[in-house]
Scaffold this motif. Structure first.
Motif, mmCIF file in Angstrom:
data_model
loop_
_atom_site.group_PDB
_atom_site.id
_atom_site.type_symbol
_atom_site.label_atom_id
_atom_site.label_comp_id
_atom_site.label_asym_id
_atom_site.label_seq_id
_atom_site.Cartn_x
_atom_site.Cartn_y
_atom_site.Cartn_z
ATOM 1 N N VAL A 22 0.846 -1.189 0.000
ATOM 2 C CA VAL A 22 0.000 0.000 0.000
ATOM 3 C C VAL A 22 0.879 1.235 0.000
ATOM 4 O O VAL A 22 1.705 1.425 0.900
ATOM 5 N N ASN A 23 0.713 2.063 -0.992
ATOM 6 C CA ASN A 23 1.523 3.274 -1.136
ATOM 7 C C ASN A 23 0.910 4.404 -0.302
ATOM 8 O O ASN A 23 0.389 5.381 -0.823
ATOM 9 N N GLY A 24 0.968 4.232 1.013
ATOM 10 C CA GLY A 24 0.346 5.172 1.937
ATOM 11 C C GLY A 24 -0.163 4.395 3.133
ATOM 12 O O GLY A 24 0.111 3.211 3.285
ATOM 13 N N PRO A 25 -0.936 5.032 4.013
ATOM 14 C CA PRO A 25 -1.433 4.328 5.208
ATOM 15 C C PRO A 25 -2.592 3.389 4.920
ATOM 16 O O PRO A 25 -3.366 3.593 3.987
ATOM 17 N N GLU A 44 -4.671 16.182 2.017
ATOM 18 C CA GLU A 44 -3.211 16.319 2.116
ATOM 19 C C GLU A 44 -2.498 15.730 0.900
ATOM 20 O O GLU A 44 -1.281 15.828 0.780
ATOM 21 N N GLY A 45 -3.247 15.087 0.014
ATOM 22 C CA GLY A 45 -2.632 14.481 -1.161
ATOM 23 C C GLY A 45 -1.954 13.158 -0.891
ATOM 24 O O GLY A 45 -1.102 12.712 -1.665
ATOM 25 N N VAL A 46 -2.341 12.494 0.208
ATOM 26 C CA VAL A 46 -1.721 11.221 0.593
ATOM 27 C C VAL A 46 -2.655 10.068 0.194
ATOM 28 O O VAL A 46 -3.815 10.052 0.599
ATOM 29 N N PRO A 47 -2.176 9.080 -0.590
ATOM 30 C CA PRO A 47 -3.016 7.924 -0.929
ATOM 31 C C PRO A 47 -3.226 7.033 0.287
ATOM 32 O O PRO A 47 -2.439 7.064 1.241
ATOM 33 N N GLU A 150 -2.724 -10.067 2.636
ATOM 34 C CA GLU A 150 -1.801 -9.366 3.530
ATOM 35 C C GLU A 150 -1.465 -8.018 2.911
ATOM 36 O O GLU A 150 -1.020 -7.935 1.763
ATOM 37 N N TYR A 151 -1.725 -6.960 3.676
ATOM 38 C CA TYR A 151 -1.408 -5.606 3.253
ATOM 39 C C TYR A 151 -0.136 -5.160 3.973
ATOM 40 O O TYR A 151 -0.004 -5.340 5.189
ATOM 41 N N ILE A 152 0.783 -4.564 3.229
ATOM 42 C CA ILE A 152 2.058 -4.100 3.786
ATOM 43 C C ILE A 152 2.141 -2.597 3.591
ATOM 44 O O ILE A 152 1.907 -2.091 2.479
ATOM 45 N N CYS A 153 2.445 -1.886 4.655
ATOM 46 C CA CYS A 153 2.456 -0.429 4.573
ATOM 47 C C CYS A 153 3.380 0.162 5.625
ATOM 48 O O CYS A 153 3.826 -0.524 6.549
ATOM 49 N N ARG A 154 3.641 1.469 5.498
ATOM 50 C CA ARG A 154 4.478 2.172 6.481
ATOM 51 C C ARG A 154 3.671 2.711 7.647
ATOM 52 O O ARG A 154 4.193 2.870 8.746
#
Length: 417
Positions: A22-25, A44-47, A150-154
């Motif tokens: 996931v390119n974002g939260p 905020e422009g965050v995906p 499974e989702y992987i994110c920061r």
């Protein structure tokens, strides 16, 4: 889906597990807290990606609330960030109006949750600095029911709320001997089916009061269990919302003085004021919308604690025995986060963040919590704004650095050429 990139697996849903970056939260929950956070991130422009275990947004409101429900607080303090309620809505919108508002909100900010994704676990991987969220398809009617993802994110945002799971107490004889109907208040819709029947309402919070009022209005015979003293405040004082008055006063006065003023205005004299009770225990004072009048007139009977149930009766702690047709458990809800979040230093066993107010919205390692401040929709909105700004600042800084590296790389290519 511009927010997600497949790492492994195929489009063939026969695969039992797939993995997605996931390119974002990742936001867990599409109730008001999750929607507010998603909308603020959009600004905020965050995906982002929103995971929802039900097949609709705001499932608590859509599936687990009674027909007569209205917002207990004025719409001005219940609106989510960047979108007001329609002007033609009443001061206290109905359940249907609030659901319509949330659906319009999701449409306006282009929020499309991944429905029927039930989170099984979420853990932080220190070596990679990433969150791994495992889900399972929860729709029994779906051809892919039971398939895992499974989702992987920061960043992980928990927005499942304080009321994710119903609380059902163990009461002697209730499930083993009592022959009548037993439901939780989340299953209660209307008192129409209980007309002329004796119904015991277990719990005297806002839900217990409203269910008892609704039963009385439908000519049932409700009794409400009250085991200890309860803060009951009028919904409005001197024509103004009690909540609004308390919020205004708390900006300028200490908590104890605000409580004294509220109690004087409401003609109450308990030992602990309603706002202090809310802050210290999380218990919300009851806002009366008509139940007290029914109690005073005898249309709602107040009874003490329960000793045990038998086939068609309940025995109370004072020796009374009541004939019953049904029981409504207005015994509240709890957070379910501890059951799937595998990070003990972030959430307490009671289902609330360990970080003290007013910083409960932010944890460590890219972890955030929205809607756990015990301050209702206003608190959820404040959390959403803080979370989005925090992630947005990092996102913009990193975007700048990526652009600079791209420009530098471009110049080097030209120079070499």
């Amino acid at each position: 889906m511009e927010n997600m990139f497949r790492l492994m697996g195929s489009e063939d849903f026969s695969d039992r597990q797939r993995c997605i970056w996931v390119n974002g939260p990742v936001i867990v929950g599409s109730g008001p807290s999750g929607l507010a956070t998603a909308a603020c991130l959009r600004e905020e422009g965050v995906p982002f990606v929103v995971l929802e275990r039900a097949e609709c947004i705001a499932s608590l409101w859509q599936k687990r609330t009674y027909d007569r429900l209205k917002l207990h607080l004025p719409k001005e303090v219940c609106q989510l960030p960047n979108m007001s309620f329609p002007e033609n809505y009443p001061d206290y919108p109905t359940k249907r109006q609030f659901i319509d508002y949330l659906e319009s909100y999701a449409t306006r900010f282009d929020i499309s949750p991944q429905f029927n994704e039930c989170v099984q676990s979420a853990r932080y991987e220190k070596t990679s600095g990433l969150w791994r969220i495992k889900t399972v398809k929860s729709s029994p009617s779906s051809a892919v029911s039971g398939s895992e993802m499974e989702y992987i994110c920061r960043w992980l945002v928990v927005a499942t709320g304080e009321n994710a799971e119903r609380v059902v107490p163990e009461i002697d004889g209730l499930t083993t001997e009592f022959d009548g109907e037993v439901i939780h208040s989340c299953e209660y819709k209307s008192g129409e089916k209980y007309r002329g029947k004796s119904v015991l309402v277990v719990g005297c919070g806002n839900s217990g009061m409203e269910v008892s009022l609704d039963l009385a209005n439908h000519s049932a015979n409700p009794s409400m269990v009250v085991r200890s003293s309860v803060h009951v405040l009028p919904r409005e004082i001197l024509g103004k919302s009690t909540f609004e008055i308390s919020m205004i006063l708390m900006k300028w006065l200490p908590l104890w003085l605000v409580d004294k003023i509220l109690l004087i205005l409401a003609w109450l004299r308990p030992k602990m004021g309603p706002m202090e009770l809310k802050v210290l225990t999380g218990k919300t004072p009851v806002l009366d919308i008509g139940a007290m009048e029914k109690i005073k007139s005898g249309q709602v009977d107040i009874v003490p604690g329960i000793k045990r149930f038998s086939r068609s009766h309940v025995e109370l702690v004072d020796g009374q025995i009541l004939d019953l047709d049904a029981v409504v458990l207005a015994t509240g809800y709890r957070s379910n986060v501890p059951s799937w979040l595998q990070e003990n230093d972030l959430f307490s066993k009671n289902g609330f963040p360990k970080s003290p107010f007013p910083n409960a919205w932010k944890g460590k390692s890219g972890f955030y919590a929205a809607g756990f401040t015990r301050k209702g929709l206003a608190g959820a909105s404040a959390d959403a704004i803080s979370i989005a700004e925090d992630i947005g600042n990092v996102w913009r800084e990193e975007t700048k650095r990526r652009k600079m590296r791209t420009r530098v790389g471009h110049r080097r290519c030209i120079s070499v050429a």
